[in-house]
Design a protein around this motif. Structure first.
Motif, mmCIF file in Angstrom:
data_model
loop_
_atom_site.group_PDB
_atom_site.id
_atom_site.type_symbol
_atom_site.label_atom_id
_atom_site.label_comp_id
_atom_site.label_asym_id
_atom_site.label_seq_id
_atom_site.Cartn_x
_atom_site.Cartn_y
_atom_site.Cartn_z
ATOM 1 N N PRO A 160 29.202 6.234 54.968
ATOM 2 C CA PRO A 160 30.329 6.230 54.041
ATOM 3 C C PRO A 160 30.553 7.703 54.110
ATOM 4 C CG PRO A 160 28.093 4.865 52.848
ATOM 5 C CD PRO A 160 27.546 6.080 54.286
ATOM 6 N N ALA A 161 32.202 6.929 54.150
ATOM 7 C CA ALA A 161 32.692 8.684 54.022
ATOM 8 C C ALA A 161 33.075 8.768 53.094
ATOM 9 C CB ALA A 161 33.996 7.807 55.202
ATOM 10 N N SER A 162 32.627 8.424 51.865
ATOM 11 C CA SER A 162 32.385 8.842 50.980
ATOM 12 C C SER A 162 30.985 8.590 50.250
ATOM 13 C CB SER A 162 32.938 8.208 49.604
ATOM 14 O OG SER A 162 35.125 8.543 49.725
ATOM 15 N N ALA A 163 30.392 10.188 49.864
ATOM 16 C CA ALA A 163 28.845 9.581 50.186
ATOM 17 C C ALA A 163 28.165 10.864 49.694
ATOM 18 C CB ALA A 163 28.064 9.137 51.000
ATOM 19 N N LYS A 164 27.576 10.712 48.803
ATOM 20 C CA LYS A 164 26.759 12.606 48.343
ATOM 21 C C LYS A 164 25.125 11.783 48.633
ATOM 22 C CE LYS A 164 25.112 14.681 44.651
ATOM 23 N NZ LYS A 164 25.248 15.046 44.011
ATOM 24 N N LEU A 165 24.539 12.443 50.395
ATOM 25 C CA LEU A 165 23.124 12.059 50.308
ATOM 26 C C LEU A 165 22.326 13.067 49.250
ATOM 27 C CD1 LEU A 165 21.429 11.185 52.763
ATOM 28 C CD2 LEU A 165 21.596 13.905 53.854
ATOM 29 N N LEU A 166 20.458 12.321 49.291
ATOM 30 C CA LEU A 166 19.927 12.979 48.570
ATOM 31 C C LEU A 166 18.941 12.502 48.356
ATOM 32 C CD1 LEU A 166 18.984 14.024 45.403
ATOM 33 C CD2 LEU A 166 19.005 11.682 44.381
ATOM 34 N N LEU A 167 18.071 13.755 49.591
ATOM 35 C CA LEU A 167 16.939 13.972 50.116
ATOM 36 C C LEU A 167 15.485 13.877 48.864
ATOM 37 C CD1 LEU A 167 17.810 16.051 53.637
ATOM 38 C CD2 LEU A 167 17.679 14.260 53.143
ATOM 39 N N ASP A 168 14.653 12.829 48.852
ATOM 40 C CA ASP A 168 14.005 12.867 47.582
ATOM 41 C C ASP A 168 13.091 12.100 48.317
ATOM 42 O OD1 ASP A 168 12.648 13.471 45.581
ATOM 43 O OD2 ASP A 168 14.087 12.485 44.094
ATOM 44 N N ARG A 169 11.685 12.052 47.208
ATOM 45 C CA ARG A 169 10.663 11.034 47.296
ATOM 46 C C ARG A 169 10.068 10.437 46.125
ATOM 47 N NH1 ARG A 169 5.875 13.338 51.581
ATOM 48 N NH2 ARG A 169 7.487 13.291 53.101
ATOM 49 N N GLY A 170 9.369 9.375 46.046
ATOM 50 C CA GLY A 170 9.070 9.253 44.805
ATOM 51 C C GLY A 170 8.030 9.489 45.677
ATOM 52 N N PRO A 171 6.585 9.712 43.973
ATOM 53 C CA PRO A 171 7.018 8.589 42.678
ATOM 54 C C PRO A 171 8.048 9.127 41.948
ATOM 55 C CG PRO A 171 5.297 9.342 42.444
ATOM 56 C CD PRO A 171 5.827 10.419 43.477
ATOM 57 N N TYR A 172 9.351 8.368 41.169
ATOM 58 C CA TYR A 172 9.913 8.736 40.414
ATOM 59 C C TYR A 172 9.909 8.090 38.722
ATOM 60 C CZ TYR A 172 12.413 8.899 45.219
ATOM 61 O OH TYR A 172 12.748 8.879 45.745
ATOM 62 N N THR A 173 10.108 8.373 37.724
ATOM 63 C CA THR A 173 10.051 8.568 36.436
ATOM 64 C C THR A 173 11.333 7.619 35.993
ATOM 65 O OG1 THR A 173 11.246 10.086 35.546
ATOM 66 C CG2 THR A 173 8.563 11.328 36.128
ATOM 67 N N VAL A 190 21.410 -1.062 45.508
ATOM 68 C CA VAL A 190 21.003 -1.418 46.605
ATOM 69 C C VAL A 190 19.633 -0.938 46.911
ATOM 70 C CG1 VAL A 190 21.717 -2.078 48.690
ATOM 71 C CG2 VAL A 190 23.708 -1.378 47.033
ATOM 72 N N THR A 191 18.834 -2.621 47.330
ATOM 73 C CA THR A 191 17.536 -1.402 47.180
ATOM 74 C C THR A 191 16.800 -2.839 48.246
ATOM 75 O OG1 THR A 191 15.514 -1.363 46.989
ATOM 76 C CG2 THR A 191 16.319 -3.108 45.265
ATOM 77 N N LYS A 192 15.943 -2.660 49.023
ATOM 78 C CA LYS A 192 14.712 -4.133 49.588
ATOM 79 C C LYS A 192 13.581 -4.007 49.087
ATOM 80 C CE LYS A 192 16.005 -1.805 54.330
ATOM 81 N NZ LYS A 192 14.927 -1.056 55.786
ATOM 82 N N ASP A 193 13.025 -5.055 49.004
ATOM 83 C CA ASP A 193 11.964 -6.095 48.296
ATOM 84 C C ASP A 193 11.048 -4.745 49.005
ATOM 85 O OD1 ASP A 193 10.530 -6.237 46.538
ATOM 86 O OD2 ASP A 193 10.170 -8.907 47.660
ATOM 87 N N SER A 194 10.502 -3.504 48.813
ATOM 88 C CA SER A 194 9.553 -3.060 49.320
ATOM 89 C C SER A 194 8.112 -3.050 48.562
ATOM 90 C CB SER A 194 9.457 -1.629 49.359
ATOM 91 O OG SER A 194 11.009 -1.429 50.230
ATOM 92 N N GLY A 195 8.229 -3.605 47.725
ATOM 93 C CA GLY A 195 7.189 -3.709 46.116
ATOM 94 C C GLY A 195 6.435 -2.633 45.886
ATOM 95 N N GLY A 196 5.787 -2.880 44.981
ATOM 96 C CA GLY A 196 5.006 -1.397 44.436
ATOM 97 C C GLY A 196 5.310 -0.770 43.834
ATOM 98 N N PRO A 197 4.727 0.399 43.073
ATOM 99 C CA PRO A 197 5.187 1.416 41.741
ATOM 100 C C PRO A 197 6.009 2.397 42.730
ATOM 101 C CG PRO A 197 2.828 1.877 42.420
ATOM 102 C CD PRO A 197 2.830 0.167 43.409
ATOM 103 N N LEU A 198 5.716 3.191 43.517
ATOM 104 C CA LEU A 198 6.154 4.181 43.819
ATOM 105 C C LEU A 198 7.705 4.530 44.128
ATOM 106 C CD1 LEU A 198 5.159 7.165 45.707
ATOM 107 C CD2 LEU A 198 6.570 5.671 47.423
ATOM 108 N N THR A 199 8.595 3.624 43.956
ATOM 109 C CA THR A 199 10.032 4.042 43.249
ATOM 110 C C THR A 199 10.271 2.607 42.787
ATOM 111 O OG1 THR A 199 10.423 2.418 45.599
ATOM 112 C CG2 THR A 199 10.057 4.156 45.669
ATOM 113 N N ALA A 200 9.757 1.866 41.504
ATOM 114 C CA ALA A 200 9.763 0.767 40.962
ATOM 115 C C ALA A 200 10.684 1.032 39.828
ATOM 116 C CB ALA A 200 8.419 0.195 40.960
#
Length: 239
Positions: A160-173, A190-200
């Motif tokens: 998108p024209a107005s966006a900030k990109l953040l490169l990162d990898r879980g797990p997150y807190t 906005v997310t996908k139903d990926s499941g699991g604890p890594l990005t929950a």
């Protein structure tokens, strides 16, 4: 028994470790090669695509594979379809290993596609946290909202024209996700139903801030292919 694991997920790595530890199997883990610095499983690893189901079937036969386990990401629909066709062509059994999806929560808006996710998110807010991966960014490219886009690797598709990109990898807190949402004044996730604890953790943070969450439903697994949720269930199936 030689097992081909179509991997790239934590479940695939756990399965590869269990197969190596069992000493009753040899394992080859296949990674699509879309992540620049993937977490590698134990055992033999193959990186790169096969070139379609027929070439995958030929590879299975040439390398003496006895069984295939599709442990790819829940949204790797094309790879799963190719694996199902290839296993049928090669005459070997196929099992799908999928972690369960996230339990639904109040305030979630379920959609069936990224295009629909964009429309719903735009109705809900103006500052959107987009965590659907880099391959689906084209669906949001022409949006006039502001986006925080989080990916593991830099995207190839237009953003998108107005966006900030953040490169990162879980797990997150949860604390880290709360700070991220507040610092960027996010009002929709906005997310996908990926499941699991890594990005929950982002879901817990959104609930704490009472933010709406747009969730893309998973595609169904290939028809007539058995599905399990853990590496232990795969080992039982192999036995």
């Amino acid at each position: 028994m030689k097992v081909l694991v179509l991997g790239g997920t934590g479940e695939a790595r756990a399965l590869a470790a269990a197969l190596v530890d069992s000493q009753d199997h040899t394992v080859v883990s296949s990674l699509a090669g879309r992540v620049r610095d993937p977490r590698l499983p134990v055992g033999d690893v193959r990186v790169g695509g096969f070139g379609g189901p027929r070439l995958l079937a030929e590879w299975i036969l040439e390398h003496g594979v006895h069984a295939v386990v599709d442990a790819t990401h829940p949204f790797a629909e094309r790879i799963s379809a190719s694996a199902a066709e290839a296993a049928l062509l090669a005459g070997v059994p196929l099992l799908v290993l999928r972690r369960p999806g996230w339990p639904p929560r109040p305030g979630w808006h379920w959609v069936d596609s990224l295009a629909e996710a964009r429309l719903v998110a735009e109705r809900l807010g103006d500052r959107i946290f987009l965590t659907t991966g880099r391959q689906g960014l084209a669906a949001f490219a022409t949006s006039d909202r502001w986006y925080l886009v989080r990916c593991v690797d830099p995207p190839d598709a237009p953003m998108p024209a107005s966006a900030k990109l953040l490169l990162d990898r879980g797990p997150y807190t949860v604390d880290g996700e709360l700070a991220l949402l507040c610092d960027h004044r996010i009002d929709v996730l906005v997310t996908k139903d990926s499941g699991g604890p890594l990005t929950a953790a982002k879901l817990d943070a959104a609930r704490e801030l009472a933010l709406p969450v747009v969730v893309v439903r998973r595609p169904p697994p290939p028809a007539a292919v058995p599905v399990v949720e853990t590496a232990e269930q795969v080992m039982a199936w192999l036995r």
